[in-house]
Design a protein around this motif. Structure first.
Motif, short mmCIF file in Angstrom:
data_model
loop_
_atom_site.label_atom_id
_atom_site.label_comp_id
_atom_site.label_asym_id
_atom_site.label_seq_id
_atom_site.Cartn_x
_atom_site.Cartn_y
_atom_site.Cartn_z
N ILE A 115 -5.22 -5.98 15.28
CA ILE A 115 -5.40 -5.15 13.61
C ILE A 115 -3.67 -5.67 12.93
CG2 ILE A 115 -5.89 -2.27 15.05
CD1 ILE A 115 -2.58 -2.64 15.43
N MET A 116 -3.86 -5.60 11.40
CA MET A 116 -3.17 -6.31 11.17
C MET A 116 -1.69 -5.97 9.75
SD MET A 116 -2.70 -9.43 12.47
CE MET A 116 -2.78 -10.49 11.46
N PRO A 117 -1.23 -6.19 9.76
CA PRO A 117 -0.67 -5.42 8.37
C PRO A 117 -1.29 -5.70 7.41
CG PRO A 117 0.83 -7.01 9.13
CD PRO A 117 0.09 -6.71 10.46
N PHE A 118 -1.17 -5.02 5.91
CA PHE A 118 -1.87 -5.67 4.78
C PHE A 118 -1.49 -5.52 3.05
CE2 PHE A 118 -3.35 -1.67 5.50
CZ PHE A 118 -4.44 -0.86 4.33
N ARG A 119 -1.84 -6.05 2.46
CA ARG A 119 -1.40 -5.74 1.27
C ARG A 119 -2.10 -4.89 0.56
NH1 ARG A 119 -1.23 -10.48 -1.73
NH2 ARG A 119 0.60 -9.54 -3.36
N ALA A 120 -1.63 -3.34 0.49
CA ALA A 120 -2.52 -2.31 -0.61
C ALA A 120 -2.53 -3.00 -1.31
CB ALA A 120 -2.47 -1.05 0.56
N LEU A 121 -3.79 -2.07 -2.21
CA LEU A 121 -4.05 -1.88 -3.51
C LEU A 121 -3.49 -0.40 -3.58
CD1 LEU A 121 -4.44 -3.53 -6.38
CD2 LEU A 121 -6.88 -2.51 -6.09
N HIS A 122 -2.78 0.65 -4.05
CA HIS A 122 -1.99 1.69 -4.30
C HIS A 122 -1.96 2.44 -5.20
CE1 HIS A 122 2.10 1.11 -4.15
NE2 HIS A 122 1.38 0.53 -3.08
N TYR A 123 -1.74 3.49 -5.81
CA TYR A 123 -1.88 3.85 -7.24
C TYR A 123 0.19 3.77 -7.53
CZ TYR A 123 -6.18 6.58 -7.53
OH TYR A 123 -7.77 7.27 -7.78
N VAL A 172 -1.30 -0.78 -8.64
CA VAL A 172 -0.47 -1.86 -8.20
C VAL A 172 -0.62 -2.33 -6.35
CG1 VAL A 172 1.93 -1.52 -9.70
CG2 VAL A 172 1.15 -0.07 -7.13
N ARG A 173 -0.38 -3.22 -6.25
CA ARG A 173 -1.14 -4.31 -4.71
C ARG A 173 0.46 -4.64 -4.27
NH1 ARG A 173 -4.63 -8.49 -3.46
NH2 ARG A 173 -3.88 -8.35 -0.89
N ASP A 174 0.89 -4.48 -2.86
CA ASP A 174 2.12 -4.27 -2.41
C ASP A 174 2.42 -5.88 -2.12
OD1 ASP A 174 3.32 -1.77 -2.20
OD2 ASP A 174 2.32 -1.48 0.01
N ALA A 175 3.55 -6.40 -2.16
CA ALA A 175 4.35 -7.51 -2.09
C ALA A 175 4.09 -8.07 -0.92
CB ALA A 175 5.17 -7.78 -2.84
N PRO A 191 3.02 -7.78 3.36
CA PRO A 191 1.81 -6.86 4.11
C PRO A 191 2.35 -5.29 4.49
CG PRO A 191 1.46 -9.35 4.80
CD PRO A 191 3.23 -9.20 3.96
N ALA A 192 1.98 -4.55 5.05
CA ALA A 192 2.50 -3.32 5.73
C ALA A 192 1.07 -2.42 6.55
CB ALA A 192 3.37 -2.80 4.87
N ILE A 193 1.31 -1.22 7.47
CA ILE A 193 1.24 -0.95 7.86
C ILE A 193 1.62 0.64 7.30
CG2 ILE A 193 0.40 -1.91 10.03
CD1 ILE A 193 2.29 0.35 11.46
N TYR A 194 0.59 1.79 7.40
CA TYR A 194 0.60 2.65 6.21
C TYR A 194 0.56 4.46 7.42
CZ TYR A 194 0.84 -0.88 2.57
OH TYR A 194 0.80 -1.79 1.79
N PRO A 195 2.24 4.72 7.92
CA PRO A 195 1.81 5.57 8.68
C PRO A 195 1.18 6.57 7.63
CG PRO A 195 3.83 4.87 8.98
CD PRO A 195 2.79 4.00 7.75
N TYR A 196 0.48 7.73 8.41
CA TYR A 196 -0.53 8.77 7.72
C TYR A 196 -0.47 10.07 8.48
CZ TYR A 196 -3.92 11.19 5.19
OH TYR A 196 -5.12 11.84 4.69
N MET A 197 0.47 11.47 8.28
CA MET A 197 -0.08 12.44 8.52
C MET A 197 -0.19 13.49 7.82
SD MET A 197 3.83 12.45 10.49
CE MET A 197 4.58 11.05 11.35
N ASN A 219 -0.82 19.58 13.82
CA ASN A 219 -0.59 18.00 13.25
C ASN A 219 -0.79 16.78 13.35
OD1 ASN A 219 1.40 16.85 10.40
ND2 ASN A 219 2.42 15.60 12.32
N ARG A 220 -1.48 15.59 12.67
CA ARG A 220 -2.60 14.64 13.16
C ARG A 220 -2.04 13.21 12.23
NH1 ARG A 220 -8.81 14.46 12.01
NH2 ARG A 220 -7.51 13.77 10.09
N THR A 221 -1.53 12.11 12.94
CA THR A 221 -0.75 11.26 12.79
C THR A 221 -2.11 9.98 13.14
OG1 THR A 221 1.65 12.12 13.38
CG2 THR A 221 1.05 9.46 13.63
N GLY A 222 -1.71 9.77 12.11
CA GLY A 222 -2.36 8.19 12.21
C GLY A 222 -1.60 7.18 11.34
N PHE A 223 -2.35 5.96 11.29
CA PHE A 223 -1.97 5.08 10.43
C PHE A 223 -2.99 3.95 10.16
CE2 PHE A 223 -1.86 2.74 14.42
CZ PHE A 223 -2.49 1.28 14.18
N PHE A 224 -2.78 3.26 8.70
CA PHE A 224 -3.45 2.58 7.73
C PHE A 224 -3.27 1.34 8.31
CE2 PHE A 224 -3.33 5.52 5.14
CZ PHE A 224 -5.39 6.43 5.25
N CYS A 225 -4.77 0.07 8.63
CA CYS A 225 -4.12 -1.06 9.25
C CYS A 225 -5.06 -1.84 8.47
CB CYS A 225 -3.70 -1.25 10.44
SG CYS A 225 -5.34 -1.19 11.77
#
Length: 424
Positions: free
Chosen positions: A4-12, A76-79, A81-87, A99-105
């Motif tokens: 599992i790797m951090p990644f440079r997400a594309l997001h709003y 926009v694309r993040d400069a 790599p990151a992981i993105y916690p999600y609740m 409350n369910r917790t996970g993360f994007f990777c």
């Protein structure tokens, strides 16, 4: 555990993320035509315009839109790599709050035979062809796979909780009665601790089987066309949201069955048939059926609803004796397998092919919808089922088998539009 790797997400852009309830959408396979239109009207930038476009060539439309939104700065694309916690915070039908917790990777794709990522449900060719066309055109993961893993010590969860408690979320939006919050972690030390907490753990696909298998097919296509393929290109990974199966907020809701279009269906004759295999209890109302299923310890207990009666039924014989001897042991321990084999197949004559095509069966999540369909004559009968457990999902996955179609409904769905994963 797969890499599992951090990644440079594309997001709003942040201004849009401040009102993310306008641009989020569910995954494609739960968007009805009516909901699709509603989402289109919600915002000209709603993610449904990438996930499930209305245009005659949806794949071309998604690609052009992705490029245009990136060109004008809507995406926009993040400069780094990151992981993105999600609740996700939500209520069940009884009003209990979870409350369910996970993360994007980015999760490395593995063939199932490697046993690092395991499925639990069958897939169909149609949805995989559709998603592959979207992958090819957009070269982007639009929506994530949802995976679960087992860590009773909750090592990764502690890292994420500590970060979230001291940092504001990038997104905090209520969509369809679910509060969605997302953070971004770029700190390499924290990311590495999260990764370390998941080492040597198998990922079980909770939702997104078609997307995962499409990811495998797309990876193979790209690798075959790339003479310099190394295995570390972006297309070797897939956007995933991972959650711990020991998270108290990991809930599976049941998917009920509606029976329709059965020739010469006779409700009274059906009841007599049921008595061959089940102890049958007549019940006066919905609340009584709800209590019956909650109190009955057997996993082979169901509710049967017709215009003529409401029944609680429980298998009265041994499943080992009643089920086909060719049925694997891990599947014999599933209530839905007994329901499909004995009630739908043996008593009503619905073939596995008809079940897959939904010729005589409709799968629904809303129990109230089941009662309404029976009452208004849209269905001949409804079967109320108990939810599949996480333990059953794991047992079937580890055995190498797959569950019947529509066995699980992990609630809530992971939303599309939080992050996208470019594959170039």
């Amino acid at each position: 555990m797969p890499d599992i790797m951090p990644f440079r997400a594309l997001h709003y852009k942040q201004e849009t993320m401040n009102h993310a309830e306008k641009v989020l959408c569910p995954p494609y396979d739960v968007i009805s035509p009516a909901r699709q239109q509603e989402l289109y009207e919600l915002s000209p930038c709603n993610a449904v315009r990438l996930e499930l476009p209305l245009e005659s060539d949806p794949y071309q439309a998604a690609m052009e839109r992705l490029l245009e939104w990136s060109r004008i700065g809507e995406l926009v694309r993040d400069a780094e790599p990151a992981i993105y916690p999600y609740m996700q915070t939500f209520e069940d039908a009884e009003g209990a709050v979870y409350n369910r917790t996970g993360f994007f990777c980015a999760m490395r794709l593995h063939d199932f035979v490697e046993r690092k990522v395991l499925p639990h449900e069958k897939t169909l060719s149609g949805p995989k062809a559709d998603r592959l066309n979207l992958f090819r055109k957009t070269k982007t993961n639009i929506s994530p796979v949802f995976g679960i893993y087992a860590d009773p010590d909750k090592a990764a969860d502690r890292q994420i909780a500590a970060f979230a408690s001291s940092n504001p979320p990038l997104i905090d939006a209520v969509f369809q009665d679910v509060r969605n919050r997302m953070w971004k972690i770029t700190d390499k030390e924290i990311v590495e601790k999260v990764r370390a907490g998941l080492q040597h753990r198998t990922v079980f696909i909770a939702d997104g089987h078609h997307r995962y298998e499409t990811g495998l097919n797309y990876r193979n296509e790209r690798a075959a066309m790339n003479p310099a393929h190394t295995g570390n290109e972006a297309y070797n990974f897939i956007l995933a949201c991972l959650a711990n199966m020991h998270d108290e907020g990991l809930i599976i809701f049941p998917i009920h069955r509606l029976l329709h279009s059965l020739e010469q269906f006779d409700a009274l004759a059906f009841r007599r048939q049921l008595e061959q295999y089940f102890v049958v209890t007549e019940l006066p109302h919905r609340e009584a059926l709800k209590r019956y299923l909650a109190d009955e310890p057997s996993i082979y207990a169901y509710g049967v609803v017709t215009r003529e009666y409401m029944l609680g039924i429980v298998l009265k014989g041994s499943p080992e004796e009643l089920l086909d001897h060719a049925t694997p042991d891990s599947l014999r321990k599933l209530g839905l397998v007994a329901l499909h084999e004995i009630v739908l197949g043996r008593l009503l004559g619905i073939t596995p092919e008809a079940m897959a095509k939904q010729s005589n069966i409709k799968y629904i999540k809303d129990e109230a919808e089941l009662y309404a369909a029976v009452e208004n004559g849209a269905a001949q009968a409804g079967i109320v089922v108990k939810p599949t457990t996480v333990q059953q999902v794991v047992a079937v996955s580890e055995s190498g088998e797959v569950m019947p179609q529509k066995s699980t409904f992990f609630y809530p769905k992971i939303m599309t539009g939080l992050v996208f994963n470019p594959l170039d």
